[in-house]
Design a protein around this motif. Structure first.
Motif, PDB file in Angstrom:
ATOM      1  N   LEU A 211     -41.255 -70.413 -37.317  1.00 41.00           N
ATOM      2  CA  LEU A 211     -41.393 -69.109 -36.670  1.00 41.00           C
ATOM      3  C   LEU A 211     -42.053 -68.067 -37.562  1.00 41.00           C
ATOM      4  O   LEU A 211     -42.628 -67.102 -37.068  1.00 41.00           O
ATOM      5  CB  LEU A 211     -40.018 -68.602 -36.224  1.00 41.00           C
ATOM      6  N   GLY A 212     -41.929 -68.215 -38.871  1.00 41.52           N
ATOM      7  CA  GLY A 212     -42.530 -67.266 -39.798  1.00 41.52           C
ATOM      8  C   GLY A 212     -41.685 -66.041 -40.031  1.00 41.52           C
ATOM      9  O   GLY A 212     -41.416 -65.657 -41.170  1.00 41.52           O
ATOM     10  N   ILE A 213     -41.247 -65.417 -38.954  1.00 44.62           N
ATOM     11  CA  ILE A 213     -40.412 -64.222 -39.031  1.00 44.62           C
ATOM     12  C   ILE A 213     -39.447 -64.243 -37.859  1.00 44.62           C
ATOM     13  O   ILE A 213     -39.835 -64.555 -36.726  1.00 44.62           O
ATOM     14  CB  ILE A 213     -41.267 -62.938 -39.041  1.00 44.62           C
ATOM     15  N   SER A 214     -38.178 -63.934 -38.129  1.00 49.06           N
ATOM     16  CA  SER A 214     -37.164 -64.003 -37.074  1.00 49.06           C
ATOM     17  C   SER A 214     -35.967 -63.157 -37.474  1.00 49.06           C
ATOM     18  O   SER A 214     -35.837 -62.721 -38.620  1.00 49.06           O
ATOM     19  CB  SER A 214     -36.738 -65.461 -36.850  1.00 49.06           C
ATOM     20  N   ARG A 215     -35.087 -62.955 -36.531  1.00 50.51           N
ATOM     21  CA  ARG A 215     -33.819 -62.298 -36.818  1.00 50.51           C
ATOM     22  C   ARG A 215     -32.848 -63.303 -37.433  1.00 50.51           C
ATOM     23  O   ARG A 215     -32.927 -64.507 -37.175  1.00 50.51           O
ATOM     24  CB  ARG A 215     -33.207 -61.731 -35.541  1.00 50.51           C
ATOM     25  N   SER A 216     -31.927 -62.780 -38.201  1.00 48.99           N
ATOM     26  CA  SER A 216     -30.900 -63.623 -38.796  1.00 48.99           C
ATOM     27  C   SER A 216     -29.949 -64.175 -37.751  1.00 48.99           C
ATOM     28  O   SER A 216     -29.560 -65.347 -37.797  1.00 48.99           O
ATOM     29  CB  SER A 216     -30.123 -62.815 -39.842  1.00 48.99           C
ATOM     30  N   ALA A 217     -29.561 -63.335 -36.798  1.00 48.46           N
ATOM     31  CA  ALA A 217     -28.618 -63.735 -35.750  1.00 48.46           C
ATOM     32  C   ALA A 217     -28.857 -62.848 -34.540  1.00 48.46           C
ATOM     33  O   ALA A 217     -29.559 -61.841 -34.610  1.00 48.46           O
ATOM     34  CB  ALA A 217     -27.176 -63.604 -36.236  1.00 48.46           C
ATOM     35  N   GLY A 218     -28.255 -63.241 -33.423  1.00 47.68           N
ATOM     36  CA  GLY A 218     -28.425 -62.456 -32.217  1.00 47.68           C
ATOM     37  C   GLY A 218     -27.631 -63.039 -31.075  1.00 47.68           C
ATOM     38  O   GLY A 218     -26.821 -63.947 -31.270  1.00 47.68           O
ATOM     39  N   PRO A 219     -27.861 -62.538 -29.867  1.00 48.11           N
ATOM     40  CA  PRO A 219     -27.108 -63.025 -28.709  1.00 48.11           C
ATOM     41  C   PRO A 219     -27.344 -64.513 -28.479  1.00 48.11           C
ATOM     42  O   PRO A 219     -28.447 -65.019 -28.699  1.00 48.11           O
ATOM     43  CB  PRO A 219     -27.670 -62.196 -27.539  1.00 48.11           C
ATOM     44  N   ARG A 220     -26.314 -65.188 -28.033  1.00 47.93           N
ATOM     45  CA  ARG A 220     -26.447 -66.605 -27.719  1.00 47.93           C
ATOM     46  C   ARG A 220     -27.348 -66.774 -26.507  1.00 47.93           C
ATOM     47  O   ARG A 220     -27.285 -66.006 -25.558  1.00 47.93           O
ATOM     48  CB  ARG A 220     -25.069 -67.205 -27.439  1.00 47.93           C
ATOM     49  N   MET A 221     -28.196 -67.800 -26.559  1.00 46.84           N
ATOM     50  CA  MET A 221     -29.092 -68.078 -25.444  1.00 46.84           C
ATOM     51  C   MET A 221     -29.175 -69.580 -25.247  1.00 46.84           C
ATOM     52  O   MET A 221     -28.891 -70.351 -26.166  1.00 46.84           O
ATOM     53  CB  MET A 221     -30.475 -67.478 -25.695  1.00 46.84           C
ATOM     54  N   PRO A 222     -29.541 -70.038 -24.059  1.00 48.50           N
ATOM     55  CA  PRO A 222     -29.628 -71.474 -23.820  1.00 48.50           C
ATOM     56  C   PRO A 222     -30.760 -72.101 -24.622  1.00 48.50           C
ATOM     57  O   PRO A 222     -31.751 -71.441 -24.951  1.00 48.50           O
ATOM     58  CB  PRO A 222     -29.890 -71.565 -22.309  1.00 48.50           C
ATOM     59  N   GLY A 223     -30.604 -73.379 -24.929  1.00 51.07           N
ATOM     60  CA  GLY A 223     -31.659 -74.093 -25.637  1.00 51.07           C
ATOM     61  C   GLY A 223     -31.655 -73.822 -27.128  1.00 51.07           C
ATOM     62  O   GLY A 223     -30.666 -73.379 -27.718  1.00 51.07           O
ATOM     63  N   GLU A 224     -32.784 -74.063 -27.749  1.00 52.60           N
ATOM     64  CA  GLU A 224     -32.938 -73.920 -29.192  1.00 52.60           C
ATOM     65  C   GLU A 224     -32.860 -72.441 -29.582  1.00 52.60           C
ATOM     66  O   GLU A 224     -33.644 -71.622 -29.101  1.00 52.60           O
ATOM     67  CB  GLU A 224     -34.288 -74.492 -29.618  1.00 52.60           C
ATOM     68  N   PRO A 225     -31.924 -72.064 -30.453  1.00 52.29           N
ATOM     69  CA  PRO A 225     -31.823 -70.646 -30.819  1.00 52.29           C
ATOM     70  C   PRO A 225     -32.993 -70.221 -31.699  1.00 52.29           C
ATOM     71  O   PRO A 225     -33.564 -71.037 -32.416  1.00 52.29           O
ATOM     72  CB  PRO A 225     -30.497 -70.585 -31.587  1.00 52.29           C
TER      73      PRO A 225
END
Length: 361
Positions: A211-225
């Motif tokens: 991804l290169g850049i992403s958040r450390s954590a966040g809301p749960r979502m279906p599939g690959e986080p």
């Protein structure tokens, strides 16, 4: 500790570079999947299956879907898991995440009740595998009691539960049907067994590399986080609240953009919040909406131009007529003549790859 301060332009270019959507194009199919870490399998083929679109977006007309089948079923350089195609080196972590996580109480009770069913499947695969699910008898003690399409799909539910925990494997396909076998006949020998902490570290590092850049954590979502824990380094992006994690290997690299048509499941835009915060790009997959409620189309392809997401292509492959029907090109920003020409060239390339002629808008 390094803290990166990035402009939105820099953050976007890191994301695009990580996803192999800048120029020049990559050339190796297996290397692309290794970098992306996964291809999502989705049966919708309004234009082409998502996994094929993702690879075409990177590799261009040199990509042949038969090469993907060969890499999975013959070379075993890639593996199919439930809903994804992956690099084999990610299997230990992917399996550990499911195997060692606490199950939903209902699922745990169903699997415990159906322990004889599990043993029956494993014994049959050991003796006769690989097998299609239709060739496996349903000896379940208790059916899977749900509403909708999962009702009484006992064999599929058990096979997928076993596959997610590394007890069976998908060895190939016959059309849309999967062949199932024992993992030692499908997966490379010598794969390590990871505990949950090691698996999380591996997955976070690999995900950030993709991804290169992403958040450390966040809301749960279906599939690959889309979250990466504490992998990489902390970053702040101008004009975007909160902190990010960035892969330091991509920071400051030269950038040469290109134009690309993306699958709706492409990882560049799969995290809709990130797409809106970094690219100002709004997107909803509208295939489940009534026709009169759609803004962009049944299976609209996001359009990347340089370091920006600039629109959506509403198109459909009519294979009986031999045409790629362009219903609309939705411009999120006003296209220049150069942008229009570049997008049209990509549409022509897509049609040529599909063996179709372009018609419509």
């Amino acid at each position: 500790m390094v803290v990166y301060r990035l402009s939105k332009d820099e953050a976007r270019r890191i994301a695009i570079h990580a996803q192999l959507l800048d120029a020049p194009r990559p050339t190796g199919l297996v290397d692309v999947v290794e970098r992306l870490t996964l291809l999502q399998i989705d049966p919708t083929a309004a234009i082409a299956p998502s996994a094929d679109l993702v690879l075409w977006s990177r590799l261009g007309p040199a990509y042949d879907p038969a090469d993907l089948t060969k890499a999975i079923e013959h070379d075993r350089a890639l593996v199919e898991t439930v809903a994804y195609i992956r690099s084999p080196r990610d299997l230990p972590a992917v399996i550990a995440e499911v195997r060692d996580a606490e199950m939903y109480a209902f699922t745990a009770a169903w699997l415990e009740t159906n322990e004889p069913f599990r043993r029956d499947i494993l014994a049959l695969l050991e003796k006769n595998g690989p097998l299609l699910s239709r060739d496996i008898p349903d000896t379940s003690v208790e059916p899977w009691p749900s509403s909708g399409w999962t009702s009484n799909r006992n064999i599929t539910r058990m096979l997928e539960s076993l596959a997610l925990r590394g007890h069976v494997a998908i060895s190939g396909r016959k059309g849309r049907q999967r062949y199932w076998d024992l993992p030692e006949r499908v997966y490379p020998a010598g794969l390590p067994t990871l505990d949950l902490d090691a698996a999380a570290r591996h997955r976070n590092e690999r995900r950030l590399a993709a991804l290169g850049i992403s958040r450390s954590a966040g809301p749960r979502m279906p599939g690959e986080p889309p979250y990466v824990g504490d992998a990489g380094e902390e970053a702040h992006v101008d004009g975007v609240p909160g902190t990010w994690r960035v892969h330091p290997g991509y920071a400051g690299l030269p950038f040469e953009g290109r134009t690309a048509l993306l699958s709706p499941f492409d990882r560049l835009i799969h995290d809709r919040v990130r797409a809106e915060q970094l690219f100002g790009f709004e997107y909803i997959l509208e295939m489940y909406k009534p026709r009169d409620k759609r803004r962009w189309g049944y299976f609209a392809l996001p359009v990347l131009h340089g370091d920006r997401l600039v629109g959506k292509l509403d198109a459909t492959a009519d294979r009986k007529a031999g045409t790629l029907v362009v219903n609309a090109i939705h411009e999120d920003v006003r296209f220049t003549k150069a942008m229009t020409a570049a997008v049209r060239a990509e549409i022509d390339d897509l049609a040529a790859w599909l063996g179709l002629e372009v018609t419509g808008a």
